[in-house]
Design a protein around this motif. Sequence first.
Motif, PDB file in Angstrom:
ATOM      1  N   ASP A  88      83.129 -71.419  -8.417  1.00 42.21           N
ATOM      2  CA  ASP A  88      84.433 -71.080  -8.964  1.00 42.21           C
ATOM      3  C   ASP A  88      84.354 -70.915 -10.480  1.00 42.21           C
ATOM      4  O   ASP A  88      84.707 -69.885 -11.023  1.00 42.21           O
ATOM      5  CB  ASP A  88      85.434 -72.175  -8.590  1.00 42.21           C
ATOM      6  CG  ASP A  88      86.827 -71.832  -9.035  1.00 42.21           C
ATOM      7  OD1 ASP A  88      87.294 -70.743  -8.676  1.00 42.21           O
ATOM      8  OD2 ASP A  88      87.425 -72.633  -9.762  1.00 42.21           O
ATOM      9  N   GLY A  89      83.857 -71.917 -11.168  1.00 39.73           N
ATOM     10  CA  GLY A  89      83.793 -71.832 -12.628  1.00 39.73           C
ATOM     11  C   GLY A  89      82.382 -72.039 -13.134  1.00 39.73           C
ATOM     12  O   GLY A  89      81.550 -72.663 -12.488  1.00 39.73           O
ATOM     13  N   ILE A  90      82.107 -71.478 -14.346  1.00 39.10           N
ATOM     14  CA  ILE A  90      80.787 -71.630 -14.974  1.00 39.10           C
ATOM     15  C   ILE A  90      81.010 -71.965 -16.440  1.00 39.10           C
ATOM     16  O   ILE A  90      81.755 -71.272 -17.132  1.00 39.10           O
ATOM     17  CB  ILE A  90      79.971 -70.317 -14.890  1.00 39.10           C
ATOM     18  CG1 ILE A  90      79.853 -69.852 -13.440  1.00 39.10           C
ATOM     19  CG2 ILE A  90      78.590 -70.500 -15.501  1.00 39.10           C
ATOM     20  CD1 ILE A  90      79.451 -68.403 -13.317  1.00 39.10           C
ATOM     21  N   ASN A  91      80.394 -73.033 -16.909  1.00 40.96           N
ATOM     22  CA  ASN A  91      80.471 -73.386 -18.326  1.00 40.96           C
ATOM     23  C   ASN A  91      79.121 -73.924 -18.740  1.00 40.96           C
ATOM     24  O   ASN A  91      78.782 -75.058 -18.457  1.00 40.96           O
ATOM     25  CB  ASN A  91      81.578 -74.425 -18.528  1.00 40.96           C
ATOM     26  CG  ASN A  91      81.676 -74.884 -19.979  1.00 40.96           C
ATOM     27  OD1 ASN A  91      81.065 -74.280 -20.868  1.00 40.96           O
ATOM     28  ND2 ASN A  91      82.417 -75.947 -20.210  1.00 40.96           N
ATOM     29  N   GLY A  92      78.307 -73.076 -19.401  1.00 42.87           N
ATOM     30  CA  GLY A  92      76.951 -73.498 -19.751  1.00 42.87           C
ATOM     31  C   GLY A  92      76.216 -73.916 -18.481  1.00 42.87           C
ATOM     32  O   GLY A  92      76.272 -73.209 -17.474  1.00 42.87           O
ATOM     33  N   THR A 137      72.000 -70.462 -16.577  1.00 40.86           N
ATOM     34  CA  THR A 137      73.072 -69.935 -15.742  1.00 40.86           C
ATOM     35  C   THR A 137      73.546 -68.548 -16.172  1.00 40.86           C
ATOM     36  O   THR A 137      74.476 -68.022 -15.582  1.00 40.86           O
ATOM     37  CB  THR A 137      74.296 -70.866 -15.756  1.00 40.86           C
ATOM     38  OG1 THR A 137      74.664 -71.077 -17.110  1.00 40.86           O
ATOM     39  CG2 THR A 137      74.006 -72.173 -15.090  1.00 40.86           C
ATOM     40  N   ALA A 138      72.949 -67.969 -17.220  1.00 43.33           N
ATOM     41  CA  ALA A 138      73.384 -66.637 -17.641  1.00 43.33           C
ATOM     42  C   ALA A 138      73.151 -65.669 -16.487  1.00 43.33           C
ATOM     43  O   ALA A 138      72.127 -65.700 -15.822  1.00 43.33           O
ATOM     44  CB  ALA A 138      72.611 -66.198 -18.877  1.00 43.33           C
ATOM     45  N   LEU A 196      75.053 -65.498 -13.796  1.00 43.82           N
ATOM     46  CA  LEU A 196      75.597 -66.030 -12.548  1.00 43.82           C
ATOM     47  C   LEU A 196      77.032 -65.525 -12.366  1.00 43.82           C
ATOM     48  O   LEU A 196      77.818 -65.540 -13.308  1.00 43.82           O
ATOM     49  CB  LEU A 196      75.580 -67.557 -12.644  1.00 43.82           C
ATOM     50  CG  LEU A 196      75.415 -68.400 -11.392  1.00 43.82           C
ATOM     51  CD1 LEU A 196      74.134 -68.020 -10.653  1.00 43.82           C
ATOM     52  CD2 LEU A 196      75.354 -69.870 -11.776  1.00 43.82           C
ATOM     53  N   PRO A 223      80.861 -65.754 -10.444  1.00 39.05           N
ATOM     54  CA  PRO A 223      81.707 -66.590  -9.594  1.00 39.05           C
ATOM     55  C   PRO A 223      81.651 -66.031  -8.170  1.00 39.05           C
ATOM     56  O   PRO A 223      81.387 -64.834  -7.998  1.00 39.05           O
ATOM     57  CB  PRO A 223      83.110 -66.425 -10.165  1.00 39.05           C
ATOM     58  CG  PRO A 223      82.959 -65.724 -11.447  1.00 39.05           C
ATOM     59  CD  PRO A 223      81.635 -65.058 -11.476  1.00 39.05           C
ATOM     60  N   ARG A 242      80.146 -81.632 -21.749  1.00 38.58           N
ATOM     61  CA  ARG A 242      80.657 -80.521 -20.941  1.00 38.58           C
ATOM     62  C   ARG A 242      81.584 -81.026 -19.845  1.00 38.58           C
ATOM     63  O   ARG A 242      82.428 -80.295 -19.369  1.00 38.58           O
ATOM     64  CB  ARG A 242      79.500 -79.788 -20.273  1.00 38.58           C
ATOM     65  CG  ARG A 242      78.505 -79.249 -21.251  1.00 38.58           C
ATOM     66  CD  ARG A 242      78.451 -77.757 -21.171  1.00 38.58           C
ATOM     67  NE  ARG A 242      77.371 -77.273 -22.015  1.00 38.58           N
ATOM     68  CZ  ARG A 242      77.452 -76.172 -22.755  1.00 38.58           C
ATOM     69  NH1 ARG A 242      78.536 -75.453 -22.741  1.00 38.58           N
ATOM     70  NH2 ARG A 242      76.448 -75.793 -23.492  1.00 38.58           N
TER      71      ARG A 242
END
Lengths: 464, 583
Positions: free
Chosen positions: B7-11, B55-56, B58, B60, B345
């Motif tokens: 659902d979400g990606i942060n770093g 994770t670059a 990737l 959702p 994070r």
Amino acid sequence: MILEHLGLDKISGSLVVLENVDNVFNEEMVEIRLEDGSVRAGRIVMIEGRRVVIQVFEGTRGVSMVNTRTRMTGRPMELKLSPEIVGRVFDGLGRPKDGLGEIYPLTRRDINGSAINPVQRVYPRNFVQTGISSIDTLSTLIRGQKLPIFSGSGMRHNELAMQIVRQASVADDERFAIVFAAMGVKNDVAEQFRTSFEESNVMSKVVMFLNLSNDPIIERIITPRCALTAAEYLAFDLGMNVLVIMTDMTAYCEALREFSSSKGEIPGRKGFPGYLYSDLASLYERAGIIQGSRGSVTQLPILTMPNDDITHPIPDLTGFITEGQIVLDRALEAKGVYPPISVLPSLSRLMKDGIGEGYTRKDHKAVSNQLFACYSKVQEARSLASVVGEDELSEQDRLLLGFGRDFEAQFLTQSQTENRTVTQSLDLGCRLLAQLPDELLDRLKREEIEEYIEPFREKEANNG
Amino acid sequence: MNSYRIDGINGPIVTVRGATELQIMEMVYVGVKRLVGEVIGVDSEKTTIQVYEDTAGLYPREPVEATGSPMSIALGPGILGNIFDGIEKPLSSFAEQAGAFITKGVSVPPLDEKKQWDVTVTVKPGDVLSGGEVYAECDETQAVRHRLLVPPQQHGRVVFAVPGGAYRLNDCIVRLEDDFGNLFELTLCQRWPIRTARPMRERLLPLVPLLSGQRIIDAMFPIAKGGAAVIPGGFGTGKTVLQHQLAKWCDADIIVYVGCGERGNEMTQALTEFSELKDPRTGRPLLERTVLIANTSNMPVAAREASIYTGITFAEYYRDMGYHVAMMADSTSRWAEALREISGRLEEMPADEGYPAYLPSRLSEFYERAGRCITLGGAEGSVTVIGAVSPQGSDFSEPVTQNSKRFTRCFWGLDKALAYARHFPSVNWNTSYSEYADTLGAWYAEHIAPDFMACRSRISALLAEEARLMEIVKLIGSQVLPDEQKLVIEIARVIRTGFLQQDALNETDSYAPPEKHYRMMKSILKVYDQSVSLIERQIPVSEIIKTGCLERLIKMKFSVPNDELGRFDELDAENEKALSAVG
């Protein structure tokens, strides 16, 4: 099909938020078109379901919630590369700014690069002669090393960097290139570097990435990454020996702090983000040599220590990542010593395997250790002399004071055009050590004293 | 296994929306490239996963695949001599597939599955085995015999065993049947969750020193096998060189070297050096008893956090075979920073300097995995942990140094001033300590010399006396001191430059046996005692210096080779003669 999103849902500093976005990936590039037709580049930094946060490189001035059209490019941040980039000038985002037209790309590379597999690295051991005594003998630069210059505002670090470029490049063959990344420096400084490159006839081998102090701060985070991507291309694809000069890392870190706080991240020491170490490492670790390639990337970052404080997070974290450091000292600068290199805290970690027989000279290690040990005793003698007065000192301490004066005046000091070979520098060191009695030369073996120090003592005796 | 959607990606943090059946600390595969991740937070609204790779790129809605088991690594022959990243990716085979750069989503089995091992099976059908007992053996390298152990939680009667011969990693060697009739297959490989300590039968007191060949450590601040030590030092103080020295020369059977968030070139250097250097005891390359874990500073931060646990799990695995293992972690600060970064994070409430409040408990969990013990199989083994700490701005009051100090009993504080004067190893003798010194005294008395510890105390008393005198000298100069105090200063200089300084790059001096430490201390003290009696007879210190005895003492570390300790008798005689001539 190209989808454009009309308007924005939130603007905060250089970050904007878009809702109801599908099919985007982390770190994708976006283009934001304003009503006046100008286009700003941005990058996705966070995704939460269908809500994305975009970092706008040129800032959000003039952007409103309704006057934009945003388009996802479907690509990560890439730099266009071809052998033609050599000799060109780019802005902080890697777009040509010298008016010579676009680069026709042979390849495109993700500017974040990838970590070099430690198994595929070649341990650097080739000595680079900079022609500066205090660097060559005491903290030797090795090809493939990352060796920062820790300086302070107003000190002559730029001159030192230029002298290194001038003298280190002369000896080199044509597979030599310089990548220059300016982050938040003044126009004059950039101009000064350009003039110096032209004077030493290397301008045709320089790639410049300029993010000047009046350019958007957010671009500054991209600038060193573009420069290093270009450097890696030149080194590992084209087999060149690349020297990367990055100035000023302090401005880069401050831009990162600003960006981090606008994202609402929890700050660490002095407000810098907790990941400052990892972030700096992702730049500095892009130096080195890899197996199967003739090229190398050597980094010479320059940073100004805020308030000359070496324990400030920026120099501190840098020192933990880089392979040594060259520290400039304001007291020496005030005494008129150029280059004002404070030798005791300066260090090159790769030096031990790149000097000695077969590289420089057999006695290099012993002589440099002895110079360090004696000069650190000079400091002790000086602090004692400032309390009890020079007359009260023992004979040894007085000899040390004399050595200290000569060391600073003759060994450290050299003119901006003086190019000494490593043999000259070592001889000079030995000549200075010859002033001291054997008891003080505890790092040298008997044979070394006889072979390298005695001749100078004899010469001195003959003259006197 | 269940599958979910991103659902979400942060770093390095990825979230899955809604309640899931994922367990806390479960290992998951994230995205179509199957990046390795670990569940670190679960609530009714979302599940939080930390990803061990970049994770670059990737998207959702990409899948998240559950594995049902906690983050674990493969254990079996093929570990030694190899270099892995923080989650046990073999970097050499990785390079063969992916080239010079570490790209994500390349899947390589951690241990070589094709290699044939010459296995000797030590059990026969009908034998009853419990957890930790040996069922087969093979030569992993020429220096180390690998014992294959029944996993700790399993036991039963052998119903099938292959004859000895060449087998691959995943071939079935032994089949066990437990009391309920369940069958287990034992291959050459087993898995173990990295965050769980492997069980042991009984803990033993650390009574045997881990000899490192470094004088400042063996003679002044010794560490026991099964102990834990911490080396704090700012940049440039020689932490890494000291760690390398310990890895090269200490008398452990197995070395686990974890480069956690450090420089890439240093790992390359360790790799080349360890394959060139020979183990003084077996004559085989040091790399044959070493496993390297390299998670350099620019590799993904979450894997850096895991690398310490991967390292200690390897160490415990070899301990269970009855080996003495030493683990070097360089540096635990980078590990703590990885914790801080991930904690940030997750928007957790920060404690001291932004580190999460659970930093001390994580550190203590880690250091408590060190120890000397009787293993489940009944052998004696140990894990010694030596952690480097990189305090910011060389400030030892920062949380990582302070907490590490609480959970270790040996403190080797590195000093910037010594490093600037190129006094290496730059261990400061005034701030460092070892709580093992007392318990190890008996061993030294029995194996080296009865008065070893007495010499040590005299040497440290002289150094402490010098430190006190230097305070005075700093104020008024050394000229005014009485002669017996001047002598202390001179002897302390000999101890500092002749004894404590050790040249890692010099062939003779890089390693020295404890017998030599003892003889050196003895020779220094002999000259000191004789000089004291001379001074009592009003002979000035300058006369003693003129005899050249002190210079001889300073050079003795080079002039007496490690295998000709008899030469110390000549040296002592020469000194005695020279000093007698004065008085």
